[in-house]
Design a protein around this motif. Sequence first.
Motif, mmCIF file in Angstrom:
data_model
loop_
_atom_site.group_PDB
_atom_site.id
_atom_site.type_symbol
_atom_site.label_atom_id
_atom_site.label_comp_id
_atom_site.label_asym_id
_atom_site.label_seq_id
_atom_site.Cartn_x
_atom_site.Cartn_y
_atom_site.Cartn_z
ATOM 1 N N PHE A 1 -0.583 14.641 -1.731
ATOM 2 C CA PHE A 1 0.130 15.477 -0.668
ATOM 3 C C PHE A 1 0.972 14.356 0.119
ATOM 4 C CE2 PHE A 1 -3.630 17.846 -1.660
ATOM 5 C CZ PHE A 1 -3.210 18.991 -1.599
ATOM 6 N N VAL A 2 2.288 14.675 0.255
ATOM 7 C CA VAL A 2 2.968 13.695 0.927
ATOM 8 C C VAL A 2 4.164 14.667 1.799
ATOM 9 C CG1 VAL A 2 4.730 13.951 -0.982
ATOM 10 C CG2 VAL A 2 5.098 12.019 0.643
ATOM 11 N N GLY A 3 4.204 14.000 3.106
ATOM 12 C CA GLY A 3 4.950 14.441 4.091
ATOM 13 C C GLY A 3 6.521 13.593 3.960
ATOM 14 N N SER A 4 7.607 14.463 4.125
ATOM 15 C CA SER A 4 8.901 13.685 3.808
ATOM 16 C C SER A 4 9.665 14.070 5.139
ATOM 17 C CB SER A 4 9.634 14.186 2.663
ATOM 18 O OG SER A 4 10.972 13.648 2.500
ATOM 19 N N TYR A 5 10.897 13.180 5.312
ATOM 20 C CA TYR A 5 11.751 13.457 6.360
ATOM 21 C C TYR A 5 12.986 14.530 5.882
ATOM 22 C CZ TYR A 5 10.869 10.343 10.575
ATOM 23 O OH TYR A 5 10.374 9.560 11.529
ATOM 24 N N PRO B 1 16.998 20.756 15.845
ATOM 25 C CA PRO B 1 16.674 20.117 14.497
ATOM 26 C C PRO B 1 15.280 20.504 13.939
ATOM 27 C CG PRO B 1 17.635 18.373 15.814
ATOM 28 C CD PRO B 1 17.163 19.681 16.726
ATOM 29 N N ARG B 2 15.266 20.892 12.724
ATOM 30 C CA ARG B 2 13.790 21.210 12.184
ATOM 31 C C ARG B 2 13.105 20.017 12.137
ATOM 32 N NH1 ARG B 2 13.066 24.469 6.709
ATOM 33 N NH2 ARG B 2 14.104 26.064 7.890
ATOM 34 N N GLY B 3 11.618 20.010 12.496
ATOM 35 C CA GLY B 3 10.821 18.852 12.470
ATOM 36 C C GLY B 3 10.532 18.232 11.007
ATOM 37 N N ARG B 4 10.373 17.005 11.148
ATOM 38 C CA ARG B 4 10.120 16.063 10.037
ATOM 39 C C ARG B 4 8.654 15.494 9.881
ATOM 40 N NH1 ARG B 4 15.616 12.401 10.662
ATOM 41 N NH2 ARG B 4 17.255 13.854 10.093
ATOM 42 N N PHE B 5 8.386 15.145 8.757
ATOM 43 C CA PHE B 5 6.807 14.384 8.747
ATOM 44 C C PHE B 5 6.687 13.056 8.712
ATOM 45 C CE2 PHE B 5 6.918 19.035 7.262
ATOM 46 C CZ PHE B 5 6.091 19.394 8.104
ATOM 47 N N TYR B 6 6.602 12.371 9.799
ATOM 48 C CA TYR B 6 6.086 11.064 9.602
ATOM 49 C C TYR B 6 4.456 10.944 9.647
ATOM 50 C CZ TYR B 6 5.449 6.136 11.227
ATOM 51 O OH TYR B 6 5.168 4.903 11.267
ATOM 52 N N SER B 7 3.895 11.827 9.937
ATOM 53 C CA SER B 7 2.503 11.716 9.746
ATOM 54 C C SER B 7 1.744 11.562 8.595
ATOM 55 C CB SER B 7 1.774 13.193 10.383
ATOM 56 O OG SER B 7 0.497 13.143 10.506
#
Length: 435
Positions: A236-240, A266-272
């Motif tokens: 599982f990976v979060g991306s900008y 702006p829609r949320g991005r995923f740094y977490s």
Amino acid sequence: MRKALAALAAVLLLVGGAILAYALVREHQSRDVRGSSTVEFVETDIPEPEPEVRAQDIPWPMFGYDERRLHVSPYNHKPPYVGLWHFRARTLLEFPPAIAHGRLYFANSAGTLFAVSARTGKRAWRYRARRCVAASPGVRGGTVYMTFLNRPPCNRKGKGLTGELFALATGNGKVRWRKEIGPSESSPLLWRGLLYVGDWRGIVYCYVARTGELKWTFRTKGQIKGALALASNRLFVGSYDHRVYALHAVTGKLIWRAQAQQRLGPRGRFYSTPAVAYGRVYIGGTDGKVYSFGAATGKLRWSHATGGFVYGSPAVYGKRIYVGSYNGRFYAFDAATGDIKWQFKANGPISGSATVIDGIVYFATLKGKTYGLDARTGKSVWEWPDGKYSPVVADAERIYLVGHARLYALRERGSVESASRERPKRAKKPPRKKS
């Protein structure tokens, strides 16, 4: 003239109505979603870590402890604590150490990777990569793995920037192999002989950990800032690019992708970094929300706004999700529904991830304080006057607290080891060795 004014008024009315309708739609799309304990929620889905992760000579192998990134210690320690020693890293320590073979492995923001004795705080060796750092190492067997960003200045932007992935011997810091990748702040994930990282180019890499052989890559459409998590052969990976991806851990094949909610702005991005448990994936977004997606389907199961950026990786413990927000509040959410069980107002923004040790959840603030709260009630039970990002890791003997530029070894007050050391001491360093 009157007809023209009337026509203009009608146009303005239509435009205003369209803008209002758009805003209402976006507000509806960004609403908090309440989850269910009966839909894609498996209470028993927190298996024991892989046997090689549980190995006693590697008590804390990677960021978040295990491949699911649950941030829960298997070792029991309770405050109050006393300091045994501290190590001066000279520059910022943003991420916590890995612990293996009696040593702590960690890097400062100047790009120096340290190996320090867990018992005394004395430096065993250091490796100067002279690159920016925003990650924790991972250790497997006799090798420590570390990702690096571009060379200073660390806020540099633009195309053509490079990063590196290193594999070094835990005993002496000798480089076993190295790979040029994009700038990376993705703490390595180690699983069944494979090594996973992501980079600012939006690429997920899978290597053979022992040799550095590249097995596969997968490209997202945005920068990958956090680390990856793994459960049930799924990565599982979060991306900008506003999305969360589930990939097959062996082949890299896309299984599903989900995305942050639409909103006005702006829609949320995923740094977490994601955390995986109970058949769910938990992750924080730059839109200030904490999200829960089904691990099998990618469907949104709940979301909850916090009022500030959520950069930290959620800790998962006792059917609750623990995470801080940039608004200075720390939250405990029900893992199934997303309901707030309690919240605690800290002295400043919270950017790093929390850790749970023996029923106490620890987190730090950008104002330089580390808190320990009762995980059940949210009541403050302990504080330390240093810290900034991710606060503590542990082994069977003691806990290790990450300050702004110092690493502390702490032991429970009254223990045999701490009886003669009521004040923290600076560890003496050996003569410098060339890296």
